[in-house]
Enzyme design. Structure first.
Site, short mmCIF file in Angstrom:
data_model
loop_
_atom_site.label_atom_id
_atom_site.label_comp_id
_atom_site.label_asym_id
_atom_site.label_seq_id
_atom_site.Cartn_x
_atom_site.Cartn_y
_atom_site.Cartn_z
N ASP A 267 -4.60 -10.95 -0.92
CA ASP A 267 -3.27 -11.55 -0.82
C ASP A 267 -2.47 -11.31 -2.10
O ASP A 267 -2.94 -11.57 -3.21
CB ASP A 267 -3.40 -13.05 -0.55
CG ASP A 267 -2.05 -13.67 -0.17
OD1 ASP A 267 -1.20 -12.95 0.40
OD2 ASP A 267 -1.85 -14.85 -0.47
N HIS A 268 -1.24 -10.81 -1.90
CA HIS A 268 -0.35 -10.47 -3.02
C HIS A 268 -0.97 -9.45 -3.96
O HIS A 268 -0.87 -9.56 -5.18
CB HIS A 268 0.12 -11.74 -3.75
CG HIS A 268 1.13 -12.51 -2.94
ND1 HIS A 268 0.77 -13.26 -1.85
CD2 HIS A 268 2.47 -12.59 -3.04
CE1 HIS A 268 1.86 -13.79 -1.31
NE2 HIS A 268 2.91 -13.40 -2.01
N HIS B 58 4.86 0.23 -0.49
CA HIS B 58 5.67 -0.75 0.23
C HIS B 58 4.71 -1.83 0.72
O HIS B 58 3.49 -1.67 0.63
CB HIS B 58 6.37 -0.09 1.42
CG HIS B 58 5.41 0.51 2.39
ND1 HIS B 58 4.83 1.74 2.19
CD2 HIS B 58 4.87 0.04 3.54
CE1 HIS B 58 4.00 2.00 3.17
NE2 HIS B 58 4.00 0.98 4.01
N GLU C 108 -0.18 -5.21 11.32
CA GLU C 108 0.45 -4.72 10.10
C GLU C 108 1.93 -5.13 10.10
O GLU C 108 2.50 -5.50 9.09
CB GLU C 108 0.31 -3.19 10.06
CG GLU C 108 0.92 -2.53 8.85
CD GLU C 108 0.77 -1.02 8.94
OE1 GLU C 108 -0.22 -0.51 8.41
OE2 GLU C 108 1.63 -0.38 9.55
N HIS D 23 0.85 -1.20 0.00
CA HIS D 23 0.00 0.00 0.00
C HIS D 23 0.88 1.24 0.00
O HIS D 23 2.08 1.18 0.22
CB HIS D 23 -0.98 0.01 1.19
CG HIS D 23 -0.37 0.17 2.55
ND1 HIS D 23 -1.11 0.38 3.68
CD2 HIS D 23 0.92 0.15 2.96
CE1 HIS D 23 -0.30 0.48 4.73
NE2 HIS D 23 0.93 0.34 4.32
N CYS E 22 5.77 6.08 4.78
CA CYS E 22 4.60 5.37 4.22
C CYS E 22 4.03 6.09 3.01
O CYS E 22 3.15 5.58 2.33
CB CYS E 22 3.50 5.23 5.28
SG CYS E 22 4.02 4.27 6.69
N HIS F 53 3.56 -5.33 3.45
CA HIS F 53 3.58 -5.93 4.79
C HIS F 53 3.13 -7.38 4.70
O HIS F 53 2.36 -7.75 3.80
CB HIS F 53 2.62 -5.20 5.73
CG HIS F 53 2.97 -3.77 5.98
ND1 HIS F 53 4.07 -3.39 6.71
CD2 HIS F 53 2.37 -2.62 5.59
CE1 HIS F 53 4.12 -2.07 6.77
NE2 HIS F 53 3.10 -1.57 6.09
#
Lengths: 141, 144
Positions: B79-80, B39, B130, B14, B33, B41
């Site tokens: 996811d991904h 980037h 996170e 995000h 951020c 998580h």
């Protein structure tokens, strides 16, 4: 104030309801219904709530808690096949919920004293699945 | 009454950037951020439900049903993925973990009855890590 102590035990179990068909057991319990059983490294957290004693400064003696947990849980459960070796699991399905409740029933009379009471039993079946039981009270724990 | 908690993981990226703020304000509010390409998580999601024991199953929450609901509503869409570019949950809102947690909780709550049709079990809360140090918890009562 709430005090928590953590212990571990390893045990095997199988989750099947004899009143249900093979297909229904598979649907309900998935891999946990495999007939010869399987095992987990269970992690148990037991929380006791109370006020520190005015003289000792302790809610309860952690050595006493350690001994109670060892006697009531580790000794009967550790390295056992729950369905075959640990009543009531000869007739109660040893799901995490039922194990948590059995542990609660074993511990409550040993830990509840004036000024302190068993607050929560948290049983991890794996690091990704755990159950909380707080007796018959309706309040949140 | 029992509480059953299940832990899941997904990886996503995000970028925190609000269209309501200037470039300078975005940098100041969000710091690293706000770096332009985003980037990622490894998010950890804990879903807690509570209910009485179903006597036939000896269980309060059917794990397979919960896994299926979470996979469909949360893990498959996220996811991904890039939360800004690939996920249309946020509109003009910023995909902070606060907003992500609220949206996950809302989606589970809205779709709960299609999977768990009786009075119990009920969704109780959602908790997102996170990172192992930044944790967000949303009660089901807090969302519609």
């Amino acid at each position: 104030m709430i005090i928590t102590r953590k212990i571990e035990f390893s045990a095997s179990h199988v989750c099947r309801n004899p009143a249900l068909s093979e297909e229904e057991n598979r649907k309900l319990f998935g891999l946990a219904a495999n007939p010869h059983g399987h095992g987990h490294n269970y992690v148990l957290e037991v929380s006791v709530e109370g006020a520190p004693d005015a003289v000792t400064g302790m809610v309860l003696d952690l050595k006493e808690l350690k001994d109670v947990l060892h006697r009531e849980v580790v000794e009967p459960y550790d390295h056992r096949f729950l369905n075959y070796e640990v009543p009531p699991f000869d007739r109660v399905i040893p799901t995490a919920e039922n194990i948590a409740r059995d542990i609660w029933l074993r511990l409550e009379p040993r830990l509840n004293r004036p000024g302190r009471h068993l607050r929560l039993v948290r049983l991890y079946e794996t690091p990704d699945l755990w159950v909380d039981y707080w007796g018959n009270e309706t309040c949140s724990a | 009454m029992f509480r059953v908690t299940r832990r899941y993981q997904f990886a996503a990226s995000h970028r925190l950037h609000s269209p309501l703020l200037s470039e300078g304000e975005n940098e100041r509010v969000y710091g690293k951020c706000n770096h332009p390409y985003g980037h990622g998580h490894n998010y950890v999601l804990e879903v807690s439900a509570r209910g009485p024991l179903d006597p036939a199953a000896g269980s309060a929450v059917n794990r397979a049903l919960l896994d299926c609901l979470v996979a469909r509503q949360v893990l498959e869409p996220l996811d991904h993925r890039n939360l800004n570019a690939d996920v249309d949950w946020f509109g003009p809102a910023v995909p902070t973990s606060e907003n992500l947690g609220i949206e996950i909780c809302r989606r589970l709550k809205r779709n709960w009855a299609a999977v768990f049709s009786g009075d119990w079990p009920r969704l109780e809360k959602v908790r997102i890590e996170e990172t192992p140090r930044n944790i967000f918890e949303i009660k089901a009562d807090e969302v519609e």
